[in-house]
Design a protein around this motif. Sequence first.
Motif, PDB file in Angstrom:
ATOM      1  N   GLN A 175      -6.002  -3.218  -4.461  1.00  0.00           N
ATOM      2  CA  GLN A 175      -6.082  -2.830  -3.060  1.00  0.00           C
ATOM      3  C   GLN A 175      -7.531  -2.933  -2.583  1.00  0.00           C
ATOM      4  OE1 GLN A 175      -3.220  -2.007  -1.306  1.00  0.00           O
ATOM      5  NE2 GLN A 175      -2.161  -2.543  -3.205  1.00  0.00           N
TER       6      GLN A 175
ATOM      7  N   GLY B 201       0.819  -1.209   0.000  1.00  0.00           N
ATOM      8  CA  GLY B 201       0.000   0.000   0.000  1.00  0.00           C
ATOM      9  C   GLY B 201       0.853   1.259   0.000  1.00  0.00           C
TER      10      GLY B 201
ATOM     11  N   ARG C 227      -8.389   0.778   1.470  1.00  0.00           N
ATOM     12  CA  ARG C 227      -7.113   1.344   1.038  1.00  0.00           C
ATOM     13  C   ARG C 227      -7.277   2.235  -0.189  1.00  0.00           C
ATOM     14  NH1 ARG C 227      -2.303  -3.193   1.620  1.00  0.00           N
ATOM     15  NH2 ARG C 227      -2.511  -3.540   3.874  1.00  0.00           N
TER      16      ARG C 227
END
Length: 377
Positions: free
Chosen positions: A250, A67, A254
Amino acid sequence: MRANCSRSPACSANASREESPVGPEVHGNLELVFTVVSAVMMGLLMFSLGCSVEFRKLWLHIRRPWGIAVGLLCQFGLMPLIAYLLAISFSLKPAQAIAVLIMGCCPGGTISNIFTFWVDGDMDLSITMTTCSTVAALGMMPLCLYLYTLSWNLEQTLTIPYQNIGIALVCLTIPVAFGIYVNYRWPKQSKIILKIGAILGGVLLLVVAVAGMVLAKGFWNSDMTLLTISFIFPLIGHVAGFLLALLTHQSWQRCRTISLETGAQNIQMCVTMLQLSFPAKQLVQMLSFPLAYGLFQLLDGFLIVAAYKMYKWRSKNEHRKKNTGREEGCHNKKSPSPNETGAFLEMNEEGAITPGPSVLTDLHTTREPTGHVSSCT
């Protein structure tokens, strides 16, 4: 790096002698407002938001920084490229184009952290991204500015505010560290601090917006092209960050976090760099862009939060109606416990769960003795 603006009316040599004498005074007021408000915001706000961070999840983001990597790619890959394309597409003057590019090369600001909290984003990822982008700015800002200004024949020296970056790091990491410690030692009290911090953050954002509009009322008469760019730039950043996070698989949580982190830039750092690199006569024109960008990114953030809250409210109503209908048709069916419901929501937020043996066993237990599946699912 030097900026050749000899043919531009924005240059000090070609500037009109009828410039307003209040420019330095407004410039000084803006500097004071940005410095004081930013210090208060970064101290109190980051301490309260740090109370929502768990060290275990924070360490997990550091160990598996997928991330963070996507966020840094958005911050120093997409944003400078978008800034360069906007400056070229709108045929900006040299001074204005440099201001837009500097804004695109700045790291993420703390405003994204409070917006991430309001949209139920990943606070651990948000704070980690803000910290990492500020650290990476020590090398990525000069690199991006060098690469994108190679074809501009620059003569003006661009000074990177390393001292300002260091101060931002200190004001970010120390309050967050205290917040993490408070959350570890006193989890109940940390929730109260977090709620107070969320309210305080909203008030501070409104104060920044109102103060900026009052102090910059003379700047709104500047070039409408620059104002248009300051309006669409953060929007493009939010959308591009969300799409890139979505393409890299993701989670939705996120994606929201990376989107807000991408569009929200560190306004004070951009202002400081402009102050260190250009004379006061040019600053009158150049400061209008970061100020307008800051106001529009606040407006965009509030709109995103409002849209999310409305979507969440509608989803809850629809879910409540479905549950009511199921309860009326299945009086004898046992409702799930609060712990089971909370666990399902947490798993659903993180992503799809691969069915395992326990899931298959549960599926078999939902069948009737006759071999037919129960309609109360």
